[in-house]
Design an enzyme around this catalytic site. Structure first.
Site, PDB file in Angstrom:
ATOM      1  NE  ARG A 187      -4.291  -1.108  -0.117  1.00  0.00           N
ATOM      2  CZ  ARG A 187      -4.400  -2.075  -1.024  1.00  0.00           C
ATOM      3  NH1 ARG A 187      -3.366  -2.375  -1.790  1.00  0.00           N
ATOM      4  NH2 ARG A 187      -5.520  -2.742  -1.167  1.00  0.00           N
ATOM      5  CD  GLU A 218      -1.896   3.433  -6.136  1.00  0.00           C
ATOM      6  OE1 GLU A 218      -2.937   2.949  -6.627  1.00  0.00           O
ATOM      7  OE2 GLU A 218      -1.064   2.757  -5.531  1.00  0.00           O
ATOM      8  CG  HIS A 242      -2.181  -0.675  -7.235  1.00  0.00           C
ATOM      9  ND1 HIS A 242      -2.772   0.132  -6.302  1.00  0.00           N
ATOM     10  CD2 HIS A 242      -2.265  -1.938  -6.731  1.00  0.00           C
ATOM     11  CE1 HIS A 242      -3.200  -0.594  -5.283  1.00  0.00           C
ATOM     12  NE2 HIS A 242      -2.897  -1.858  -5.523  1.00  0.00           N
TER      13      HIS A 242
END
Length: 315
Positions: free
Chosen positions: A242, A271, A289
């Site tokens: 994360r 993000e 990601h």
């Protein structure tokens, strides 16, 4: 009953839901329109893009199940949803191998400077071939090196198994007591148990040649300004968990000083607009990601998610 797969779902999962008698809508509804339109559905599935916060939950009392295709549920107010009697489910096992393989795609990329050579060869390859060859001449092998894995859940363990297969030494830290060995399945179905060692986080930071992070973001980075000085000189870092688990600005400083030899990031603080200092840094290997973005993982996620939704909607 109608299910909104707002961030998509694998065809296998969609078929399972439809065969169970549910209508599945894969049309993406923008976040700002969900409060108005989600009332037409009985369940919603999301990945990391769609947020299911308290206000949305309150606006849609008809929702019975929230499904997260993947591991982390930080985009869902899980406790609040469950307090309202909504089932919240995820698929923590389905993508573990895919994430672990991405970690090693980045590590192999990093130790041979592919992240930089792939940028420079198209520009300088036909004019500075010898110079680039010299620049990338000091690669290292992974075998015999120590990888420290922070967080030893399903993904951390799959990452460790790949490391063991490459002949690396594995140490790990976790909030809970973990295993002393891991089963490694070789070609032909041969299985062997290989030792791994659990240590405190500080020891891991000080002794690892490579560090891979597999923990959720809490209230502060696992590796921040206070932790960077503890790291072994020339360490490499990988974050496929994360954004925020590594302090990005402190990371840039450590890369610039040479404390960290290279970093690999699949996740970012803000993000989908990562900061320029990160995405333009010459010592960072980057992916957008995609840890769980393999065909095999998506099939497993779709199947597992569908079965969990069916189970909960038919209670």
């Amino acid at each position: 009953m109608r299910i909104l797969a707002n961030d998509g779902i694998d065809p296998i999962g969609k078929k399972l839901l439809e065969d169970a008698g549910f209508e599945v809508d894969t049309t993406h509804i923008p976040q700002e329109e969900l409060a108005e339109k989600l009332n037409s559905y009985d369940a919603i599935t999301v990945r990391s893009a769609t947020k299911v916060r308290q206000a949305l939950i309150d606006a849609c009392p008809n929702i019975k199940v929230i499904g997260r295709g993947g591991v982390g549920m930080d985009n869902i107010d899980v406790d609040y949803a469950r307090s309202k009697g909504i089932a919240v489910v995820n698929t923590p096992a389905a993508s573990s191998l895919s994430v672990g393989e991405l970690v090693f795609a980045h590590l192999l990329n990093g130790v041979r400077f592919l992240y930089d050579s792939n940028r420079k060869m198209p520009v300088e390859g036909n004019t500075n071939f010898a110079g680039l060859k010299k620049a990338y001449a000091k690669g290292v092998e992974l075998r015999g090196k120590t990888i420290g894995i922070v967080g030893f859940g399903r993904i951390g363990r799959e990452t460790a198994k790949i490391a063991l297969g490459l002949g690396m030494d594995v140490i790990y830290s976790d909030l809970f007591e973990g295993p002393q060995t891991l089963p490694l399945t070789l070609s032909g179905g041969i299985q062997v148990d290989i030792p791994v060692k659990q240590v405190e986080v500080d020891e891991l930071l000080k002794t690892s040649d490579f560090i891979s992070l597999h923990v959720p973001f809490t209230d502060k980075p696992v590796i921040g300004k206070e932790e960077f000085p503890l790291l072994k000189d020339g360490v490499a870092l990988v974050n496929a968990s994360r954004g925020g688990v590594i302090d990005e600005l402190a990371l840039v400083e450590a890369l610039d000083s040479g404390k960290v030899s290279f970093a690999a990031l699949d996740v970012f603080d803000n993000e989908p607009t990562p900061r320029a200092e990160i995405i333009k840094h010459p010592k960072i290997s980057l992916t957008p990601h995609i840890g769980a973005a393999t065909n095999e993982a998506q099939e497993r996620i779709g199947e597992e998610l569908a079965n969990l939704i069916i189970e909960n909607l038919k209670k």
